[in-house]
Scaffold this motif. Structure first.
Motif, PDB file in Angstrom:
ATOM      1  N   ILE A 155       0.878  -1.176   0.000  1.00  0.00           N
ATOM      2  CA  ILE A 155       0.000   0.000   0.000  1.00  0.00           C
ATOM      3  C   ILE A 155       0.911   1.220   0.000  1.00  0.00           C
ATOM      4  N   ILE A 156       0.678   2.126  -0.923  1.00  0.00           N
ATOM      5  CA  ILE A 156       1.474   3.358  -0.969  1.00  0.00           C
ATOM      6  C   ILE A 156       0.519   4.539  -0.866  1.00  0.00           C
ATOM      7  N   SER A 157       0.583   5.215   0.271  1.00  0.00           N
ATOM      8  CA  SER A 157      -0.433   6.237   0.554  1.00  0.00           C
ATOM      9  C   SER A 157       0.187   7.568   0.959  1.00  0.00           C
ATOM     10  N   GLY A 158      -0.599   8.620   0.772  1.00  0.00           N
ATOM     11  CA  GLY A 158      -0.185   9.937   1.261  1.00  0.00           C
ATOM     12  C   GLY A 158      -0.400  10.057   2.758  1.00  0.00           C
ATOM     13  N   ARG A 159      -1.181   9.174   3.311  1.00  0.00           N
ATOM     14  CA  ARG A 159      -1.450   9.229   4.755  1.00  0.00           C
ATOM     15  C   ARG A 159      -0.234   8.761   5.542  1.00  0.00           C
ATOM     16  N   SER A 160      -0.271   8.968   6.849  1.00  0.00           N
ATOM     17  CA  SER A 160       0.827   8.450   7.665  1.00  0.00           C
ATOM     18  C   SER A 160       0.752   6.923   7.615  1.00  0.00           C
ATOM     19  N   ARG A 161       1.907   6.320   7.757  1.00  0.00           N
ATOM     20  CA  ARG A 161       1.942   4.851   7.660  1.00  0.00           C
ATOM     21  C   ARG A 161       1.057   4.210   8.733  1.00  0.00           C
ATOM     22  N   ASP A 162       1.130   4.729   9.967  1.00  0.00           N
ATOM     23  CA  ASP A 162       0.318   4.159  11.052  1.00  0.00           C
ATOM     24  C   ASP A 162      -1.167   4.234  10.720  1.00  0.00           C
ATOM     25  N   LYS A 163      -1.569   5.396  10.181  1.00  0.00           N
ATOM     26  CA  LYS A 163      -2.995   5.596   9.894  1.00  0.00           C
ATOM     27  C   LYS A 163      -3.464   4.644   8.793  1.00  0.00           C
ATOM     28  N   VAL A 164      -2.655   4.546   7.736  1.00  0.00           N
ATOM     29  CA  VAL A 164      -3.115   3.700   6.630  1.00  0.00           C
ATOM     30  C   VAL A 164      -3.073   2.215   7.019  1.00  0.00           C
ATOM     31  N   CYS A 165      -2.094   1.852   7.871  1.00  0.00           N
ATOM     32  CA  CYS A 165      -2.050   0.460   8.386  1.00  0.00           C
ATOM     33  C   CYS A 165      -3.343   0.163   9.146  1.00  0.00           C
ATOM     34  N   GLU A 166      -3.730   1.134   9.967  1.00  0.00           N
ATOM     35  CA  GLU A 166      -4.936   0.957  10.789  1.00  0.00           C
ATOM     36  C   GLU A 166      -6.177   0.858   9.888  1.00  0.00           C
ATOM     37  N   LEU A 167      -6.250   1.727   8.875  1.00  0.00           N
ATOM     38  CA  LEU A 167      -7.423   1.728   8.002  1.00  0.00           C
ATOM     39  C   LEU A 167      -7.514   0.443   7.178  1.00  0.00           C
ATOM     40  N   VAL A 168      -6.367  -0.036   6.700  1.00  0.00           N
ATOM     41  CA  VAL A 168      -6.388  -1.244   5.864  1.00  0.00           C
ATOM     42  C   VAL A 168      -6.517  -2.490   6.752  1.00  0.00           C
ATOM     43  N   GLY A 169      -5.732  -2.537   7.812  1.00  0.00           N
ATOM     44  CA  GLY A 169      -5.869  -3.616   8.779  1.00  0.00           C
ATOM     45  C   GLY A 169      -5.517  -5.001   8.260  1.00  0.00           C
ATOM     46  N   SER A 194       3.100   8.544   4.004  1.00  0.00           N
ATOM     47  CA  SER A 194       3.651   9.878   3.678  1.00  0.00           C
ATOM     48  C   SER A 194       4.161   9.942   2.240  1.00  0.00           C
ATOM     49  N   HIS A 195       3.361   9.492   1.311  1.00  0.00           N
ATOM     50  CA  HIS A 195       3.733   9.482  -0.122  1.00  0.00           C
ATOM     51  C   HIS A 195       5.036   8.736  -0.376  1.00  0.00           C
ATOM     52  N   GLY A 196       5.250   7.675   0.395  1.00  0.00           N
ATOM     53  CA  GLY A 196       6.449   6.845   0.170  1.00  0.00           C
ATOM     54  C   GLY A 196       7.639   7.271   1.005  1.00  0.00           C
ATOM     55  N   MET A 197       7.456   8.280   1.863  1.00  0.00           N
ATOM     56  CA  MET A 197       8.593   8.737   2.674  1.00  0.00           C
ATOM     57  C   MET A 197       8.710   7.972   3.989  1.00  0.00           C
ATOM     58  N   SER A 251      -2.315  15.522  10.088  1.00  0.00           N
ATOM     59  CA  SER A 251      -0.892  15.148  10.138  1.00  0.00           C
ATOM     60  C   SER A 251      -0.699  13.826   9.411  1.00  0.00           C
ATOM     61  N   ASN A 252       0.225  13.839   8.469  1.00  0.00           N
ATOM     62  CA  ASN A 252       0.582  12.584   7.796  1.00  0.00           C
ATOM     63  C   ASN A 252       2.040  12.253   8.069  1.00  0.00           C
ATOM     64  N   LYS A 253       2.495  12.586   9.252  1.00  0.00           N
ATOM     65  CA  LYS A 253       3.856  12.386   9.755  1.00  0.00           C
ATOM     66  C   LYS A 253       4.909  13.192   8.989  1.00  0.00           C
ATOM     67  N   PHE A 254       5.307  12.766   7.811  1.00  0.00           N
ATOM     68  CA  PHE A 254       6.325  13.527   7.075  1.00  0.00           C
ATOM     69  C   PHE A 254       5.701  14.537   6.113  1.00  0.00           C
ATOM     70  N   LEU A 287      -4.466  20.479   0.012  1.00  0.00           N
ATOM     71  CA  LEU A 287      -3.129  21.031  -0.239  1.00  0.00           C
ATOM     72  C   LEU A 287      -2.172  20.237   0.649  1.00  0.00           C
ATOM     73  N   GLU A 288      -1.111  19.747   0.056  1.00  0.00           N
ATOM     74  CA  GLU A 288      -0.225  18.881   0.830  1.00  0.00           C
ATOM     75  C   GLU A 288       1.157  19.505   0.961  1.00  0.00           C
ATOM     76  N   VAL A 289       1.570  19.645   2.197  1.00  0.00           N
ATOM     77  CA  VAL A 289       2.878  20.229   2.490  1.00  0.00           C
ATOM     78  C   VAL A 289       3.854  19.077   2.670  1.00  0.00           C
ATOM     79  N   ARG A 290       4.955  19.131   1.942  1.00  0.00           N
ATOM     80  CA  ARG A 290       5.930  18.055   2.096  1.00  0.00           C
ATOM     81  C   ARG A 290       7.362  18.537   1.904  1.00  0.00           C
ATOM     82  N   PRO A 291       8.307  17.781   2.403  1.00  0.00           N
ATOM     83  CA  PRO A 291       9.713  18.194   2.280  1.00  0.00           C
ATOM     84  C   PRO A 291      10.165  18.235   0.824  1.00  0.00           C
TER      85      PRO A 291
END
Ligand SMILES: O=P(O)(O)OC[C@H]1O[C@H](O[C@H]2O[C@H](CO)[C@@H](O)[C@H](O)[C@H]2O)[C@H](O)[C@@H](O)[C@@H]1O
Length: 379
Positions: free
Chosen positions: A157-171, A180-183, A245-248, A288-292
């Motif tokens: 799964i490759i998501s813009g969400r934080s890894r923890d959040k998407v893990c929880e949602l997918v389960g 975090s978009h692969g970060m 917050s999507n962590k990174f 709007l997504e803020v990222r490094p």
């Protein structure tokens, strides 16, 4: 690879794709820390000497916000230049981006004798787009389909969400996850990324199982947290605005904001970001997504995962990436350029894309995953 070539991929809205287009496919897998930080925010805000307010008031800025996640009718009209009904426009578009279901035999033929690696976006691909980002749940049937397909093919799964959040949602634990978009990528320890990559570290997950983490934007964490606080503060009086917050990365959602206030949302985000030249802004679906500013995106995450899974230098691998968002275009483009597989765009409206095939919505994605399982178990 014998997949139907998409002869004329035209990307009309280049805003979030510009860097990867100009940068091309990476020569290495990642940029080391402290790599080039060539640009400020990449949102198409022309920098005029007359001041930032003028910039933000320009139609360019507002149009970009309006065009993200446009309505079916609007996109259809744009693509068909107003000729014909939305259905006709969609049918015409399907000639260029055929349905992955209707073309399933062709995909299966291509996969014969090959190992499939599957990459799935989350929002809009596995779950429907809904007003409240916290309520974007996938159905139990979809979860079962994802779990099943992962028994047959390595699935990430490759998501813009934080890894923890998407893990929880997918389960589903049998998957690889990149948030975090692969970060923020987690892979099992048998793939020794920490030995090969300076941004890879050994860690343990919630069950104390050893894992490898790859976080190329780790140094940005304090900065992102600081900006998150500023964004929350600046959005607090705008009804409907949500800062996530999507962590990174940090997302500013304006889906539920009255359209008259979108400009204020954009202005305030821009005001915060102008103090942070090492952060950039991209557009998602009414977000709007803020990222490094690092040379990393979902496309690079796919390349990285293929390498981590030992599937990068093999001719017998067919990677399939399914996604609906502009950020997924980086992954479609990498697969197209590396000739390693195909992108499948999830869209119920005509859109330009680097994908090769299309699916209408998450229910068709589920049907496609089920078809893959049926095909694999029948050979
Ligand atoms: O890469 P993805 O898994 O597709 O994540 C991209 C963004 O998805 C989420 O926002 C989008 O879906 C929401 C729920 O349906 C919707 O309300 C929002 O308007 C969409 O932009 C997520 O909330 C973002 O953080 C992700 O970056």
């Amino acid at each position: 690879m014998d997949l139907k070539p998409n002869l004329n991929p035209v990307l009309t809205d280049a805003t979030p794709l510009t860097r990867s287009r100009l940068g091309g496919v990476p020569s290495g897998l990642y940029s080391p820390k402290g790599a080039t930080f060539p640009h400020g925010p990449l949102l198409a805000i022309p920098r005029k000497k007359t001041g930032i307010l003028d910039d933000v008031r320009s139609s360019c800025w507002l149009d970009a916000m309006k065009s993200s996640s446009p309505t079916h009718n609007k996109v259809s009209k744009d693509v068909s230049h107003g000729i014909g009904s939305p259905d006709t426009a969609y049918s015409t578009w399907l000639l260029k981006f055929p349905s992955a279901l209707a073309s399933f035999d062709q995909i299966a033929n291509c996969a014969k004798g090959k190992r499939i690696a599957l990459f799935l976006d989350y929002d809009g691909t596995l779950s429907p787009i809904v007003d409240n980002p916290d309520c974007a749940f996938m159905s139990d049937n979809m979860r079962a389909a994802v779990k099943k397909v992962a028994e047959y093919f390595p699935t990430a799964i490759i998501s813009g969400r934080s890894r923890d959040k998407v893990c929880e949602l997918v389960g589903v634990s049998e998957l690889y996850y990149a948030g975090s978009h692969g970060m923020d990528i987690i892979v099992p320890p048998r793939q020794s990324i920490s030995d090969n990559h300076p941004d890879g570290i050994r860690s343990s997950d919630k069950q104390a199982v050893e894992v490898n983490l790859f976080q190329p934007a780790a140094e940005f964490l304090p900065m992102i947290e600081e900006v998150l606080g500023l964004l929350k503060e600046s959005m607090k009086d705008i009804e409907g605005a949500i800062v996530e917050s999507n962590k990174f990365c940090a997302s500013v959602h304006y889906r539920n904001v009255n359209e008259e206030s979108w400009q204020i949302v954009g202005q305030r985000v821009y005001d915060v970001l102008k103090q942070y030249p090492r952060l950039r802004l991209t557009h998602g679906r009414k977000v709007l997504e803020v990222r490094p500013v690092i040379d990393w995106d979902k496309g690079k995450a796919v390349t990285f995962l293929l390498e981590s899974l030992g599937l990068n230098n093999c001719d017998d691998v067919l990677a399939i990436y399914v996604g609906d968002d502009r950020t997924d275009e980086d992954a479609f483009k990498v697969l197209r350029e590396l000739n390693k597989g195909c992108g499948i765009l999830v869209s119920s409206a005509p859109k330009d894309s680097n994908a090769i095939y299309s699916l209408r919505d998450p229910s068709e994605v589920m049907e496609f995953l089920t078809s893959l399982v049926l095909w694999k178990s029948s050979i």
